[in-house]
Every structure is written in C-alpha cells, then in structure tokens.
Design a protein around this motif. Sequence first.
Motif, PDB file in Angstrom:
ATOM      1  N   LEU A   1       0.534  -1.226  -0.615  1.00  0.00           N
ATOM      2  CA  LEU A   1      -0.153   0.114  -0.224  1.00  0.00           C
ATOM      3  C   LEU A   1       0.854   1.268   0.387  1.00  0.00           C
ATOM      4  N   ALA A   2       0.436   1.822  -1.262  1.00  0.00           N
ATOM      5  CA  ALA A   2       2.095   3.327  -1.242  1.00  0.00           C
ATOM      6  C   ALA A   2       1.134   4.117  -2.511  1.00  0.00           C
ATOM      7  N   PRO A   3       1.936   5.327  -2.334  1.00  0.00           N
ATOM      8  CA  PRO A   3       1.482   5.797  -3.648  1.00  0.00           C
ATOM      9  C   PRO A   3       1.967   4.776  -5.160  1.00  0.00           C
ATOM     10  N   PRO A   4       1.073   5.410  -5.888  1.00  0.00           N
ATOM     11  CA  PRO A   4       1.330   4.177  -7.157  1.00  0.00           C
ATOM     12  C   PRO A   4       2.793   5.180  -8.378  1.00  0.00           C
ATOM     13  N   LYS A   5       3.193   3.388  -8.453  1.00  0.00           N
ATOM     14  CA  LYS A   5       4.535   4.206  -9.738  1.00  0.00           C
ATOM     15  C   LYS A   5       4.225   4.070 -10.935  1.00  0.00           C
ATOM     16  N   GLU A   6       3.678   3.566 -11.370  1.00  0.00           N
ATOM     17  CA  GLU A   6       2.803   2.415 -12.559  1.00  0.00           C
ATOM     18  C   GLU A   6       1.123   3.497 -12.349  1.00  0.00           C
ATOM     19  N   ALA A   7       0.863   4.161 -13.843  1.00  0.00           N
ATOM     20  CA  ALA A   7      -0.780   4.220 -14.225  1.00  0.00           C
ATOM     21  C   ALA A   7      -0.583   4.442 -15.635  1.00  0.00           C
ATOM     22  N   LEU A   8      -2.689   3.972 -15.506  1.00  0.00           N
ATOM     23  CA  LEU A   8      -3.238   3.546 -17.020  1.00  0.00           C
ATOM     24  C   LEU A   8      -4.387   4.637 -17.677  1.00  0.00           C
ATOM     25  N   LEU A   9      -4.164   5.528 -18.015  1.00  0.00           N
ATOM     26  CA  LEU A   9      -4.993   7.096 -18.316  1.00  0.00           C
ATOM     27  C   LEU A   9      -5.846   6.303 -19.127  1.00  0.00           C
ATOM     28  N   PHE A  10      -6.870   5.624 -19.359  1.00  0.00           N
ATOM     29  CA  PHE A  10      -7.610   4.909 -20.391  1.00  0.00           C
ATOM     30  C   PHE A  10      -9.555   5.630 -20.790  1.00  0.00           C
ATOM     31  N   VAL A  11      -9.502   6.558 -22.067  1.00  0.00           N
ATOM     32  CA  VAL A  11     -10.594   6.805 -22.653  1.00  0.00           C
ATOM     33  C   VAL A  11     -11.897   5.926 -23.849  1.00  0.00           C
ATOM     34  N   ILE A  12     -12.706   5.896 -22.767  1.00  0.00           N
ATOM     35  CA  ILE A  12     -13.645   4.939 -23.913  1.00  0.00           C
ATOM     36  C   ILE A  12     -15.156   5.626 -24.045  1.00  0.00           C
ATOM     37  N   ALA A  13     -15.862   6.053 -25.363  1.00  0.00           N
ATOM     38  CA  ALA A  13     -17.029   6.116 -25.858  1.00  0.00           C
ATOM     39  C   ALA A  13     -18.023   5.409 -25.958  1.00  0.00           C
ATOM     40  N   CYS A  14     -19.112   5.613 -25.842  1.00  0.00           N
ATOM     41  CA  CYS A  14     -20.229   4.399 -25.555  1.00  0.00           C
ATOM     42  C   CYS A  14     -21.148   5.988 -25.919  1.00  0.00           C
ATOM     43  N   PRO A  15     -23.079   5.710 -27.647  1.00  0.00           N
ATOM     44  CA  PRO A  15     -23.865   5.867 -28.105  1.00  0.00           C
ATOM     45  C   PRO A  15     -24.535   6.209 -27.160  1.00  0.00           C
ATOM     46  N   VAL A  16     -25.480   7.051 -26.038  1.00  0.00           N
ATOM     47  CA  VAL A  16     -26.037   6.912 -25.349  1.00  0.00           C
ATOM     48  C   VAL A  16     -27.679   7.539 -26.250  1.00  0.00           C
ATOM     49  N   GLY A  17     -29.065   7.397 -25.664  1.00  0.00           N
ATOM     50  CA  GLY A  17     -29.737   7.563 -25.856  1.00  0.00           C
ATOM     51  C   GLY A  17     -30.518   8.997 -24.670  1.00  0.00           C
ATOM     52  N   PRO A  18     -31.739   9.329 -25.263  1.00  0.00           N
ATOM     53  CA  PRO A  18     -32.312  10.356 -23.957  1.00  0.00           C
ATOM     54  C   PRO A  18     -32.954  10.127 -23.480  1.00  0.00           C
ATOM     55  N   TYR A  19     -32.073  10.128 -21.017  1.00  0.00           N
ATOM     56  CA  TYR A  19     -32.893   9.877 -19.989  1.00  0.00           C
ATOM     57  C   TYR A  19     -34.317   9.344 -20.480  1.00  0.00           C
ATOM     58  N   TYR A  20     -35.009   9.890 -20.674  1.00  0.00           N
ATOM     59  CA  TYR A  20     -36.326   9.719 -20.874  1.00  0.00           C
ATOM     60  C   TYR A  20     -36.595  10.041 -22.229  1.00  0.00           C
ATOM     61  N   PRO A  21     -36.733   8.827 -22.556  1.00  0.00           N
ATOM     62  CA  PRO A  21     -36.943   8.434 -23.929  1.00  0.00           C
ATOM     63  C   PRO A  21     -38.721   8.848 -24.538  1.00  0.00           C
ATOM     64  N   GLN A  22     -39.255   8.595 -23.670  1.00  0.00           N
ATOM     65  CA  GLN A  22     -41.210   8.648 -23.895  1.00  0.00           C
ATOM     66  C   GLN A  22     -41.043  10.801 -22.766  1.00  0.00           C
ATOM     67  N   GLY A  23     -40.536  11.150 -22.584  1.00  0.00           N
ATOM     68  CA  GLY A  23     -40.985  12.606 -21.960  1.00  0.00           C
ATOM     69  C   GLY A  23     -40.022  12.278 -20.051  1.00  0.00           C
ATOM     70  N   PHE A  24     -40.385  13.427 -19.989  1.00  0.00           N
ATOM     71  CA  PHE A  24     -40.123  13.310 -19.055  1.00  0.00           C
ATOM     72  C   PHE A  24     -40.394  13.036 -17.481  1.00  0.00           C
ATOM     73  N   LYS A  25     -40.307  11.793 -16.508  1.00  0.00           N
ATOM     74  CA  LYS A  25     -41.000  10.923 -15.540  1.00  0.00           C
ATOM     75  C   LYS A  25     -40.926  11.691 -13.666  1.00  0.00           C
ATOM     76  N   PRO A  26     -40.815  12.210 -12.851  1.00  0.00           N
ATOM     77  CA  PRO A  26     -40.579  12.819 -11.924  1.00  0.00           C
ATOM     78  C   PRO A  26     -40.184  11.275 -11.052  1.00  0.00           C
ATOM     79  N   VAL A  27     -39.054  11.336 -10.072  1.00  0.00           N
ATOM     80  CA  VAL A  27     -38.556  10.244  -9.783  1.00  0.00           C
ATOM     81  C   VAL A  27     -38.792  10.614  -7.793  1.00  0.00           C
ATOM     82  N   PRO A  28     -39.467   9.280  -7.686  1.00  0.00           N
ATOM     83  CA  PRO A  28     -39.449   8.943  -5.864  1.00  0.00           C
ATOM     84  C   PRO A  28     -38.026   8.867  -5.282  1.00  0.00           C
TER      85      PRO A  28
END
Length: 425
Positions: free
Chosen positions: A202-229
């Motif tokens: 358990l120590a500060p990292p001496k090696e690291a990897l930065l990576f970036v991935i991507a994914c297509p996404v649709g609208p969060y509310y495809p059928q219109g806004f629906k308030p959440v509880p």
Amino acid sequence: MSFSPLSPRSTLLHFVRLTQTRTVTCSSFHAGNRHMSQGITRDSMRGKPVDIEPSRLTVTKTTSPKELPPSKSLIFGETFSDHMLRIPWTDATGWGAPGIVPFSTINLCPGTTMLHYAQSLFEGMKAYRHADDTVTLFRPEMNMKRMNTSAQRLLLPTFNSNALIECIKVLIAVDRRWIPKEPGHSLYIRPTLIATNSTLALAPPKEALLFVIACPVGPYYPQGFKPVPLYGTTEYTRAAPKGIGAYKLAANYGPCILAQKCAANWGYMQNLWLHGPEHWLTEAGVMNLFVVIKDSGGVTELITPPLDEMILPGVTRDSVLALARNHVSGVKRLRGFPDAIKVSERPINMGEIIQSSKEGRLVELFGTGTAAIITPVERIGYNGGDIMIPTGEDGMGPVSRPLWTELVGIQMGAVKSDWNHVVSK
C-alpha cells in the motif's frame, strides 16, 4: 501552457487519410512550453518525467469496425465505440505517448494495486452532434479540472488539461460515426485513471494508465419526463466531512448500490442521501440536488447544498448555478424563469423541507447530472411517510423547465455558448 490551435476541419482531414491498419503520429499538433504538474513534469530532453504531449499521439484504426446499433435499442454503458485512447504513466518517466487503438481488454496482474486498494477514478462527459453536423464537447475543461483534483487525492499523476482534451477530441473525430444523429442522443465519454503497480504494498502509485472509452447513448427520458420518487436514506452514509465524497473516485460508487437497492425494494427510484442527526440533504443518488422554495414574502429561492467536502462539484450543477445567476444579474434572462429569484448555496435539512411543504411554499426539487441533465422529483419517502413534491403537467417545475431548455439548447447547438468546444464540423 499553450498549444497552437488545431482547427476541427484539419483534424478530420488529417485522420481521413488513415488506412484501416496504419499507425500515424499526429504531427499537426504543436506544443508550447510544457506544463509543470505537481513538480513531476520537466523537459524530456534532460531525461526527466514529461506531461501528456498531443504531438506524440498515434492512431491505429481497427480493421474490423463494428456495425452501428439502432439508436432506439441503446442501453446506457453497454455498447462501445470502435476505439479507445490509452496513455501510460510511470513515476520514473512520466506520461508516455498517447495512443488511439482499437477497443480492447486491459491486461492487469492479479496483484495490481487498483484491484485491491481502489486506486481508480473516472469522469463522465458527452459529445453532441448539432443540426448542422458540428460535433462539440460540453465544458470539458471542468471535467479535466475535477479529474486532476481526484488524482491528487489518490496521489495518482496529474496532467495538463488542454493536452488531454486535444487527445480526446481526436478520439471523438476518429469515432465520429458513433455519435447518433437523433435528437437527444450523444456520445458518452468516460476518461478513467487507474494505478497499475503489480504489488500488494500500500503505497503511492509508481505506474498508472489513463484510458478513455466512449459509448453512444439515447435520451434519459425517451418517453418524456417522469418525476422520480426518492427515499430519504438514514441507514447509510454516502460521505463524511474531510472524506472522499467531493472526488469522483470509483470507491464512492460501489458502496452506494446497496442503499439504492434498498430504496428500490421499498418502491423508490433512487435514494436521497441525508447526513447527520439533522438530516441535511446532500445528493440524490449520484446526482447533485436542488430545492426550490418560496419565503414568507413570496420570493422564490433556488437552493443547492454547498461544496463542503462531501458534495461532488458537478459540471451540470455549476452550469445551473451560472445560468440562474446570469438571469438574476441580467447578463442573460431565461424565458419563463421567475423574475424575482434568489440563488443560494446553503445547507438545507429535512426539517425545512417538511415545514415549507406544510406551508405550501415548496415549489419543486430536482437532481442534476451528466446523464439526465435535470431529473424532477415527485416525492420523498421519509420517516414512514411521503412528502409530496409539486410537478407540472410535463413532469417539470417552473424553475427546472427553463433551465433544462437552456442547457439542452446549448448542448445541441440551438443556443450559442462558449461552453461548447468544437471537435469537428
């Protein structure tokens, strides 16, 4: 730190000449003086660690591009684009050459520290396709600033924000076809930084990897806004003062799933994180939180909990506050927004929510985040009962509706704003 600008069009022209298998150095990037980051970034000519250099970026295109899925079938986070960005780092040499490569798995030693000690962080941002086919990123400098802050908390390497943004723009340009054309859709971008030391120490990292991935996404509310509880969670704590709640670390998210599952079992969509014996409101699930109440004089107040070491500094949160304050100051008035409104970053607890509800002064409550932008709330389960939150016919309220309209207008290009960073045209 300064970079000679690379026009979006020249980016596309540069990469359109790539063949399916050719690896090319992006010499059209020009770096100025190197950014000194945490004292580890120095002139590579002296054999010292260096920062991320867009001029060293290479692109290896896939020989097997995937078929694009129908946009209506998209499920968040399950479909990935053809390529990814990878940038290795070591304590001895600094950041290595960035590379855009075909999307693939990452090989890690079973003893990798990230797997044992959660030395991992990430960001979430989106690329949007406008009606004129321009592609933009929304406020990426805010995500890079937060990513560096998170890295400092874990003693992972920091980096020059502009340099990484330039590399991400190239990734998006290469995978441009993955940005859906339908309204409300986007390409979700996930930058991630992990420690890759092969040791159980358990120590500060001496090696690291930065990576970036991507994914297509649709609208969060495809059928219109629906308030959440929401369920007011008092059984578990998301964060504590001087802890890690204000950082976008992987360790903040896994432990939240149990509380979310409990809320779902009791009939609620998400949980409302409450803190301390006074039950101070902090966040809603993985979103920042806003409350709208009226005072005894009828003046509307837009309230969000302050950044007090427990609250994540959300990009959408900051955008909502900026739009509201610009309205108040007259910099830019929002159509439909209340004329008399007070914008506050202050603590608010369940006692104030209950009191304002009883007196008919509770106007609305909503969450903000990259995925949904704005999520209206219809009720809060608390102490065995439900507190009802007013919502309009469309599911939104008088404050959230114009804010959402302006934000979506900016992101989709209908409203001009310097918050948009052009990737390509």
